[in-house]
Design an enzyme around this catalytic site. Structure first.
Site, PDB file in Angstrom:
ATOM      1  N   HIS A 189     -10.484   0.904   1.675  1.00  0.00           N
ATOM      2  CA  HIS A 189     -10.277   1.888   2.749  1.00  0.00           C
ATOM      3  C   HIS A 189     -11.474   1.730   3.680  1.00  0.00           C
ATOM      4  O   HIS A 189     -12.581   2.167   3.365  1.00  0.00           O
ATOM      5  CB  HIS A 189     -10.185   3.310   2.191  1.00  0.00           C
ATOM      6  N   HIS A 224       1.541   5.338  -1.652  1.00  0.00           N
ATOM      7  CA  HIS A 224       1.158   6.513  -2.444  1.00  0.00           C
ATOM      8  C   HIS A 224       2.421   7.120  -3.035  1.00  0.00           C
ATOM      9  O   HIS A 224       3.297   7.578  -2.298  1.00  0.00           O
ATOM     10  CB  HIS A 224       0.450   7.555  -1.567  1.00  0.00           C
ATOM     11  N   LEU A 225       2.503   7.102  -4.355  1.00  0.00           N
ATOM     12  CA  LEU A 225       3.700   7.655  -5.010  1.00  0.00           C
ATOM     13  C   LEU A 225       3.445   9.043  -5.570  1.00  0.00           C
ATOM     14  O   LEU A 225       4.378   9.723  -5.970  1.00  0.00           O
ATOM     15  CB  LEU A 225       4.143   6.738  -6.160  1.00  0.00           C
ATOM     16  N   LEU A 254      -5.091   8.892   7.932  1.00  0.00           N
ATOM     17  CA  LEU A 254      -6.374   8.184   7.972  1.00  0.00           C
ATOM     18  C   LEU A 254      -6.155   6.737   7.545  1.00  0.00           C
ATOM     19  O   LEU A 254      -5.430   6.507   6.570  1.00  0.00           O
ATOM     20  CB  LEU A 254      -7.390   8.879   7.058  1.00  0.00           C
ATOM     21  N   LYS A 297      -9.142  -0.500  -5.958  1.00  0.00           N
ATOM     22  CA  LYS A 297      -9.209   0.150  -4.650  1.00  0.00           C
ATOM     23  C   LYS A 297     -10.562   0.822  -4.456  1.00  0.00           C
ATOM     24  O   LYS A 297     -11.000   1.618  -5.274  1.00  0.00           O
ATOM     25  CB  LYS A 297      -8.088   1.200  -4.551  1.00  0.00           C
ATOM     26  N   ASP A 316       1.436   2.518   3.528  1.00  0.00           N
ATOM     27  CA  ASP A 316       0.580   3.695   3.359  1.00  0.00           C
ATOM     28  C   ASP A 316       1.413   4.973   3.423  1.00  0.00           C
ATOM     29  O   ASP A 316       0.938   6.012   3.874  1.00  0.00           O
ATOM     30  CB  ASP A 316      -0.543   3.717   4.410  1.00  0.00           C
ATOM     31  N   HIS A 349       0.879  -1.190   0.000  1.00  0.00           N
ATOM     32  CA  HIS A 349       0.000   0.000   0.000  1.00  0.00           C
ATOM     33  C   HIS A 349       0.908   1.228   0.000  1.00  0.00           C
ATOM     34  O   HIS A 349       1.492   1.590   1.012  1.00  0.00           O
ATOM     35  CB  HIS A 349      -0.895   0.000   1.248  1.00  0.00           C
ATOM     36  N   HIS A 394      -4.689  -0.815   5.755  1.00  0.00           N
ATOM     37  CA  HIS A 394      -4.215  -0.108   6.956  1.00  0.00           C
ATOM     38  C   HIS A 394      -5.157  -0.284   8.148  1.00  0.00           C
ATOM     39  O   HIS A 394      -5.716   0.669   8.663  1.00  0.00           O
ATOM     40  CB  HIS A 394      -3.953   1.377   6.685  1.00  0.00           C
TER      41      HIS A 394
HETATM   42  C1  NCD Z   1      -3.608   8.901   2.093  1.00  0.00           C
HETATM   43  C2  NCD Z   1      -3.161   9.971   1.081  1.00  0.00           C
HETATM   44  O1  NCD Z   1      -2.691  11.020   1.508  1.00  0.00           O
HETATM   45  O2  NCD Z   1      -3.261   9.716  -0.105  1.00  0.00           O
HETATM   46  N1  NCD Z   1      -3.670   9.491   3.398  1.00  0.00           N
HETATM   47  C3  NCD Z   1      -3.643   8.851   4.583  1.00  0.00           C
HETATM   48  O3  NCD Z   1      -3.830   9.510   5.610  1.00  0.00           O
HETATM   49  N2  NCD Z   1      -3.425   7.568   4.673  1.00  0.00           N
HETATM   50  C4  NCD Z   1      -4.904   8.304   1.668  1.00  0.00           C
HETATM   51  C5  NCD Z   1      -5.301   7.075   2.429  1.00  0.00           C
HETATM   52  O4  NCD Z   1      -4.732   5.993   2.244  1.00  0.00           O
HETATM   53  O5  NCD Z   1      -6.222   7.167   3.242  1.00  0.00           O
HETATM   54 ZN    ZN Z   2      -3.282   5.019   1.657  1.00  0.00          ZN
END
Ligand code: NCD
Ligand code: ZN
Length: 380
Positions: free
Chosen positions: A166, A45-46, A249, A129, A277, A43, A204
């Site tokens: 999520h 985010h790039l 989150l 997702k 995450d 998991h 998560h």
């Molecule tokens: C993530 C994001 O910033 O893209 N933020 C987070 O708090 N985890 C989105 C997500 O996975 O909820």
């Molecule tokens: Zn995430």
């Protein structure tokens, strides 16, 4: 941060065991190192563009593969968009990195099941997702009416492709700390009942309710656990001052939930695996009147996880959690290459923020000393 110590206090049933831990007890200065299969991040985010170029090496240096989240602005909804996003990531990779981005589609109420089918058949996507609308960053185009996703769920069930969820309701009437537990009852259970073949990843996971749900649901249900949820509870965010770099989150919960997450991650059980995450945001957007959610942990996530496992004598299960369980769940082979971690007495220095022009992205501060340094990838 000095006032809070993360890490699980030892309890009666969590004795040190395993060779590495045993040597730590008898001779703390003894050389300790670990070689494990290269890990995957299930998991991640790039982002995109220059920010993606700035954060990508932190992941590609350590992880062989990562499941890349699709919540860009605009989101990655179609197979074609996922293919071009993947191409941008691959082009941004420094040459010497052996890293494979695994792509996801952002599920909307209008997603065409046929497009999902094609994307799977062409090997473009590894998962879909599901963001409940308004639950997190860039989730506005997510799902409000869960009846609308039936067609996509059928395609995923047919191909054995996971739906990554999520797991929070976005209902203002529900307390933010209860949103995961309520989601399980209101949304997750009905989806699972209506599609028993569907593979589901509760992303998560942050609560005992989430862990229990996964344990009760057999091999088609799994959960990712982040490094930061193993290390922080809600006091880290709220007690003694508001700390925006611990806000993400789902929000970190009470200590008793963190302890359940540690038990699940370190148990060796195949339903739990690492999904960092790691979610970079510019500091000015987090340190703001309405700060955004997300913790950027890619540079030290593996050292954090190794430390948590070591602290309770569970290093023998580290490889399962970071390198094996996820691949197995996704029906992929574990990586052949290895990575070496070395224990050093002197704590590892905190990672410097990543700079991007005049902007910075602060790296997760675990609040405890980290002693496991990730040294190098070892070719198979
Ligand atoms: C993530 C994001 O910033 O893209 N933020 C987070 O708090 N985890 C989105 C997500 O996975 O909820
Ligand atoms: Zn995430």
């Amino acid at each position: 941060m000095a006032e809070f110590q993360a890490g699980l206090p030892p309890t009666g049933d969590q004795k040190l065991h395993g060779p590495a831990a045993a040597s730590a007890q008898t001779n703390p200065l003894e050389h300790r190192e670990l070689q494990i299969r290269k890990p995957d991040d299930w998991h991640l985010h790039l982002r995109d563009g220059h920010l993606m170029e700035a954060v990508l090496p932190a992941t590609a240096r350590v992880f062989a593969r990562a499941l890349v989240m699709p919540n860009l602005d605009p989101p990655v909804i179609t197979g074609r968009q996922a293919a071009t996003y993947r191409q941008r990531i691959v082009s941004a990779l420094p040459r010497h990195f052996m890293f494979t981005p695994l792509m996801t589609l952002y599920l909307t109420e209008d997603t065409d099941p046929f497009d999902v089918r094609k994307a799977i058949e062409h090997g473009i996507v590894t998962a879909v997702k599901l963001y409940p609308a308004d639950s997190t960053t860039n989730s506005q185009r997510g799902v409000r009416n869960f009846d609308t996703i039936r067609g996509v769920v059928d395609v995923l069930s047919e191909f054995g492709v996971p739906l990554c969820i999520h797991g929070e309701v976005a209902d203002f009437a529900i307390d933010v700390f209860d949103r995961e537990a309520v989601f399980i009852e209101r949304v997750l259970e009905p989806i699972q009942r209506s599609a028993p073949e569907l593979k589901i990843v509760l992303e998560h996971v942050t609560t005992k309710e989430g862990v229990d749900y996964v344990l009760a649901n057999g091999a088609s249900t799994a959960a990712t656990i982040t490094a930061h949820h193993l290390l922080i509870n809600r006091n880290h965010i709220l007690a003694g001052g508001l700390r925006p770099h611990y806000y993400c989150l789902p929000v970190a919960k009470r200590e008793r939930h963190r302890i359940e997450l540690i038990k699940a991650a370190t148990s060796g059980g195949s339903s739990f695996f690492l999904g960092t995450d790691s979610a970079p945001h510019f500091d000015r957007k987090k340190e703001a009147i309405c700060g955004c959610a997300g913790i950027f942990s890619a540079p030290n996530a593996l050292s954090c996880v190794a430390q948590v496992f070591d602290d309770i004598g569970a290093l023998k299960h580290l490889e399962s959690f970071v390198s094996i369980n996820g691949a197995k769940f996704y029906g992929l082979d574990a990586n052949q290459d290895s990575i070496r971690l070395e224990w050093q007495e002197e704590p590892i220095e905190l990672s410097q923020p990543i700079s991007y022009g005049t902007d910075k992205v602060t790296v997760f501060n675990p609040g405890i000393d980290l002693h496991w340094k990730v040294c190098s990838a070892v070719e198979a």
